[in-house]
Write an enzyme that holds these catalytic residues in place. Structure first.
Site, short mmCIF file in Angstrom:
data_model
loop_
_atom_site.label_atom_id
_atom_site.label_comp_id
_atom_site.label_asym_id
_atom_site.label_seq_id
_atom_site.Cartn_x
_atom_site.Cartn_y
_atom_site.Cartn_z
N TYR A 1 0.94 -0.99 0.00
CA TYR A 1 0.25 -0.08 0.04
C TYR A 1 0.90 1.40 -0.03
CZ TYR A 1 -3.60 3.48 1.56
OH TYR A 1 -4.42 4.58 1.66
N SER A 2 1.79 1.41 0.79
CA SER A 2 2.80 2.36 1.02
C SER A 2 3.49 2.64 -0.33
CB SER A 2 3.66 2.21 2.08
OG SER A 2 3.14 2.24 3.46
N ILE B 1 -8.96 8.60 7.89
CA ILE B 1 -10.27 9.19 7.29
C ILE B 1 -11.16 7.96 7.75
CG2 ILE B 1 -11.71 10.08 5.50
CD1 ILE B 1 -8.78 11.48 5.65
#
Length: 246
Positions: A156-157, A189
Site C-alpha cells: 500500500y505504501s 479518514i
C-alpha cells in the site's frame, strides 16, 4: 476552471471519499460519471438521488479500474455518450495489512494495479481531451503512508508513494497544456477502509493524531473541490491532509 458544463469522473464513488466527493461536486454543478467495481445497484440509486437533488447529470459506470482494458472500455462508453472528462478524480484504492513475507504475488499485483496502475490508465485516456481543450484538472487521492511508509503495509505504501511521484512528474509534463495535477495524501479518514479498528485501537490511534480525531470523508471532498477550483499555478503538489500526524 469554470465549473459550469464541466464533467468529472470519480473512481471508487460508491462509498467513502468518492461518495462524498460526488455529492460535493454535484452540489457545485458538475456533471458526473461515477465509477465502482461491484456496488452497481447502490451507486445507481445514489446517482439518481444526486440527479434529483442537484439537477445535474450523474451516470454510474461499472468498471474494475485495476484492469486496463476495462478502463479503456469505460472511457469509450463516456465518449459514446458524446461527453469527455474535464476533471478526473482518481480515488479508488484498496489496502493490504500483513507482513511482506506472507504476501502473495497476486495480492501484491492487486494492490499495485488497483492503486497505481489505475491512475496511469485513467490519466492516459482522460488527457487527450484535456490537451485539446487546453485545460483540465487531475486529483489523485493518495495517503500519508506514501510519504513516510507504514509497517505491515508495504504494498500500500509503495503504491501510494508511486502515486505521489506520478503526480509530480505528470504535472510537469502537462503544465504547458494548462492542465493541473495534484494529490491529497490523506491521513486517517473515517471510511470503510479504516473500519478494521476496534474501539480501543481507534482511541489509541486518535490519541496519536494531533487533531485528536479521524477526518470525515466530507472534509476530503471539500479539499478536492478547493483543488479543482484553485488557481492554475497550483500544480504538482502532494498535500498532506492528516490532522498534523506526520
Amino acid at each position: 476552471m469554470n465549473k459550469f458544463m464541466k464533467t468529472a469522473l470519480i473512481t471508487g464513488a460508491s462509498h467513502g471519499i468518492g461518495k462524498a466527493a460526488a455529492r460535493q461536486l454535484a452540489q457545485a454543478g458538475y456533471r458526473l460519471f461515477l465509477n465502482c467495481r461491484t456496488s452497481v445497484e447502490s451507486l445507481t440509486a445514489y446517482a439518481k438521488e444526486l440527479t434529483e437533488t442537484y439537477h445535474v447529470e450523474c451516470t454510474p459506470v461499472a468498471c474494475d479500474i485495476s484492469d486496463h482494458a476495462q478502463v479503456a472500455a469505460m472511457f469509450q462508453q463516456i465518449e459514446d455518450s458524446h461527453d469527455a472528462i474535464d476533471v478526473l478524480i482518481n480515488n479508488a484504492g484498496i489496502s493490504h495489512i500483513g507482513l511482506l513475507q506472507d504476501m502473495s504475488i497476486d495480492e501484491w499485483n492487486r494492490v499495485i494495479n488497483t492503486n497505481l496502475t489505475s491512475v496511469f490508465s485513467c490519466c492516459k485516456y482522460a488527457i487527450p481531451h484535456m490537451v485539446a481543450q487546453k485545460q483540465g484538472k487531475i486529483i489523485n487521492i493518495s495517503s500519508m503512508w506514501g510519504v513516510s511508509g507504514a509497517s505491515c503495509e508495504v504494498a500500500y505504501s509503495a503504491s501510494k508513494g508511486g502515486v505521489n511521484l506520478f503526480t509530480r512528474a505528470l504535472a510537469k509534463e502537462l503544465a504547458p497544456s494548462n492542465i493541473q495535477v495534484n494529490a491529497i495524501a490523506c491521513g486517517v479518514i473515517d471510511t470503510r477502509m479504516n473500519a478494521c479498528f476496534d474501539d480501543d485501537e481507534r482511541a489509541e490511534l486518535e490519541n496519536e493524531i494531533p487533531a485528536g480525531r479521524f477526518a470525515a470523508p466530507e472534509e476530503v471532498a471539500e479539499m478536492i473541490l478547493k483543488l479543482i477550483e484553485a488557481p492554475g499555478y497550483l500544480t504538482g503538489q502532494v498535500i498532506t491532509f492528516d490532522g498534523g500526524y506526520l
